[in-house]
Design an enzyme around this catalytic site. Structure first.
Site, PDB file in Angstrom:
ATOM      1  N   ASN A  37      58.212  25.289  62.969  1.00 26.80           N
ATOM      2  CA  ASN A  37      59.620  25.721  62.887  1.00 26.80           C
ATOM      3  C   ASN A  37      60.549  24.543  62.579  1.00 26.80           C
ATOM      4  OD1 ASN A  37      59.034  28.412  63.633  1.00 26.80           O
ATOM      5  ND2 ASN A  37      58.930  27.805  65.780  1.00 26.80           N
ATOM      6  N   HIS A 125      62.456  38.802  70.770  1.00 27.29           N
ATOM      7  CA  HIS A 125      61.482  37.820  71.251  1.00 27.29           C
ATOM      8  C   HIS A 125      61.048  38.106  72.698  1.00 27.29           C
ATOM      9  CE1 HIS A 125      60.180  33.707  72.536  1.00 27.29           C
ATOM     10  NE2 HIS A 125      59.628  33.741  71.336  1.00 27.29           N
ATOM     11  N   GLU A 167      68.740  39.319  67.597  1.00 26.45           N
ATOM     12  CA  GLU A 167      68.548  37.960  67.076  1.00 26.45           C
ATOM     13  C   GLU A 167      69.262  37.903  65.731  1.00 26.45           C
ATOM     14  OE1 GLU A 167      64.340  36.975  66.986  1.00 26.45           O
ATOM     15  OE2 GLU A 167      64.067  37.915  68.942  1.00 26.45           O
ATOM     16  N   SER A 171      62.188  36.204  64.465  1.00 28.73           N
ATOM     17  CA  SER A 171      61.221  35.104  64.407  1.00 28.73           C
ATOM     18  C   SER A 171      59.945  35.460  63.648  1.00 28.73           C
ATOM     19  CB  SER A 171      60.863  34.662  65.820  1.00 28.73           C
ATOM     20  OG  SER A 171      60.342  35.738  66.566  1.00 28.73           O
ATOM     21  N   ASP A 196      70.808  35.949  69.872  1.00 26.62           N
ATOM     22  CA  ASP A 196      69.881  34.820  69.927  1.00 26.62           C
ATOM     23  C   ASP A 196      69.822  34.218  68.519  1.00 26.62           C
ATOM     24  OD1 ASP A 196      67.599  33.215  69.735  1.00 26.62           O
ATOM     25  OD2 ASP A 196      66.491  34.381  71.217  1.00 26.62           O
ATOM     26  N   HIS A 199      66.449  31.013  65.340  1.00 23.19           N
ATOM     27  CA  HIS A 199      65.955  30.671  64.000  1.00 23.19           C
ATOM     28  C   HIS A 199      67.083  30.539  62.974  1.00 23.19           C
ATOM     29  CE1 HIS A 199      61.717  30.870  65.044  1.00 23.19           C
ATOM     30  NE2 HIS A 199      62.106  31.804  65.905  1.00 23.19           N
ATOM     31  N   LYS A 230      63.625  24.136  67.124  1.00 22.48           N
ATOM     32  CA  LYS A 230      63.221  24.610  65.795  1.00 22.48           C
ATOM     33  C   LYS A 230      63.852  23.675  64.760  1.00 22.48           C
ATOM     34  CE  LYS A 230      62.619  28.927  68.134  1.00 22.48           C
ATOM     35  NZ  LYS A 230      61.266  28.636  68.602  1.00 22.48           N
TER      36      LYS A 230
HETATM   37  C1  LIG Z   1      64.120  34.286  68.862  1.00 21.25           C
HETATM   38  C2  LIG Z   1      63.597  33.273  69.824  1.00 21.25           C
HETATM   39  N1  LIG Z   1      64.261  33.066  70.964  1.00 21.25           N
HETATM   40  C3  LIG Z   1      63.834  32.175  71.861  1.00 21.25           C
HETATM   41  C4  LIG Z   1      62.700  31.430  71.646  1.00 21.25           C
HETATM   42  C5  LIG Z   1      62.245  30.464  72.673  1.00 21.25           C
HETATM   43  O1  LIG Z   1      62.693  29.184  72.337  1.00 21.25           O
HETATM   44  P1  LIG Z   1      61.938  27.887  72.891  1.00 21.25           P
HETATM   45  O2  LIG Z   1      60.794  27.662  71.974  1.00 21.25           O
HETATM   46  O3  LIG Z   1      62.985  26.820  72.852  1.00 21.25           O
HETATM   47  O4  LIG Z   1      61.500  28.209  74.268  1.00 21.25           O
HETATM   48  C6  LIG Z   1      61.979  31.591  70.463  1.00 21.25           C
HETATM   49  C7  LIG Z   1      60.775  30.782  70.223  1.00 21.25           C
HETATM   50  O5  LIG Z   1      59.944  31.037  69.451  1.00 21.25           O
HETATM   51  C8  LIG Z   1      62.442  32.544  69.521  1.00 21.25           C
HETATM   52  O6  LIG Z   1      61.781  32.755  68.396  1.00 21.25           O
END
Ligand SMILES: Cc1ncc(COP(=O)(O)O)c(C=O)c1O
Length: 377
Positions: A37, A125, A167, A171, A196, A199, A230
């Protein structure tokens, strides 16, 4: 009675039988990265690494934070960094969590209770789902990016507060939420909107400030989650909102309260990464690479990609075995690409998740296209 050992053994055997056994792979030796990422190459950026090392050497900080933020782990530096990041993303306030997982878990678990309803996109996620589960609120998923299903679910929620969680860039599919429309629906139903931006951070909007900034929704969204692991190439996350939300999280978010804070070197890395983000050309390079990708992938194969404008390009290869086999062909040629298998994605939607990065070369993308052509046409 089944022993615990036998029980976990049975579950692992089931995974193996379904070709969905997860194991750890070190992609460090791969020649070409289409997997991480690290969209802007910050994790490998030599200037960034040098600046972080220089700062750490100039004023050698303690190794660890030595406690949670509410005990010994807080600092003026961390609070100033939160304020700086919040300003960058045009938010009133922000609170740093140890990871995006912790941020979603802490935020969603503490905002609502049994009387309230959380409505979330079905592709949200795992950290969002886990936070919702911990909240004990009523919860409904709506079909991915489907506005009429979102409305239908909102109509079910007759009492208590309503919260919508989406989101900005998904992801696994790499597509974008129709956020303007979702915001309009949220307003209509008096629901709080949480976005969220994991990405989208660094990749979407002016200077990578995110989709909420790009669409001018900063005053309309209740909370945003930006992650540093990321495109920023670091680790950790921030929840953005108003001062009230920040105070609430300091008081109630258990994944913030009951854990040792991020270490100093992480905070310094995050600070430097944000400074780089303000003037990097990497986003433009990424846009150009995406255009090249679209040009060289054979149309018959391109048709099997999930339509997305982000650097996440998901090629559907139904069946765990088929997806794994194709990823292995790439690995044998020194190319890191991750096969995403059921149950991480629904059965039948197994895929290769190909991530493009600003540091990938045109030649690397040509090689990717050639291998796909050989293997699939
Ligand atoms: C949409 C989304 N939110 C949160 C996270 C979690 O983030 P972190 O990797 O910093 O724990 C991810 C991780 O893949 C994600 O894709």
């Amino acid at each position: 009675m089944l022993s615990l050992d036998s029980k976990i053994n049975n579950k692992l055997s089931l995974r193996r039988a379904k070709d969905s056994f997860r194991s750890l792979v070190d992609y460090g030796s791969a020649r070409i990265d289409f997997c991480s990422n690290d969209y802007l190459g910050f994790a490998r950026n030599a200037d960034l690494k040098r600046r972080i090392h220089e700062r750490l050497e100039a004023d050698i900080p303690p190794i660890g934070a030595t406690g949670s933020r509410l005990i010994s782990g807080n600092s003026h530096f961390c609070e100033a960094l939160e304020a700086k990041i919040a300003e960058f993303h045009e938010a009133a306030a922000g609170l740093i969590f140890n990871s995006g997982y912790d941020a979603n878990l802490g935020l969603l678990a503490c905002l609502s209770d049994r009387n309230d309803t959380i409505i979330y996109d079905e592709l949200a996620h795992a950290s969002i789902r886990d936070g919702i589960r911990l909240s004990r609120s009523k919860a409904f998923s709506f079909r991915h990016n489907d506005l009429s299903d979102l409305e239908k679910k909102l109509q079910h929620a007759k009492e208590g507060a309503r919260i919508i969680v989406v989101e900005s860039i998904y992801s696994m599919d790499g597509d974008q939420a129709p956020l303007l429309e979702i915001h309009q629906i949220a307003e209509q139903y008096g629901a709080a909107l949480i976005v969220d931006e994991a990405h989208a951070t660094g990749v979407v909007g002016p200077q990578g400030k995110g989709l909420v900034v790009e669409l001018g929704l900063t005053q309309k969204v209740f909370a945003r989650i930006h992650t540093f692991g990321k495109a920023l190439g670091c680790h950790g996350a921030i929840v953005l909102g108003n001062d009230n939300l920040r105070n609430y999280l300091i008081n109630y978010a258990r994944s913030f309260i009951y854990t040792t804070a991020l270490p100093w070197d992480s905070l310094i890395a995050i600070d430097e990464a944000y400074q780089l983000l303000a003037h990097t050309q990497a986003q433009q390079q990424l846009v150009e690479l995406q255009a090249h990708f679209k040009k060289v992938i054979p149309p018959a194969i391109l048709a099997n990609f999930i339509p997305a404008e982000s650097p996440i390009k998901s090629l559907l290869i139904p069946g765990n075995q088929a997806a794994k086999k194709l990823a292995q062909s790439f690995a044998q040629q020194g190319i890191a690409i991750k096969a995403i298998l059921a149950p991480t994605v629904p059965a039948g939607q197994e895929r290769l998740r190909i991530c493009l990065h600003s540091f990938n070369t045109l030649a690397e993308i040509n090689t990717l296209a050639e291998i796909l052509n050989q293997e699939l046409c």
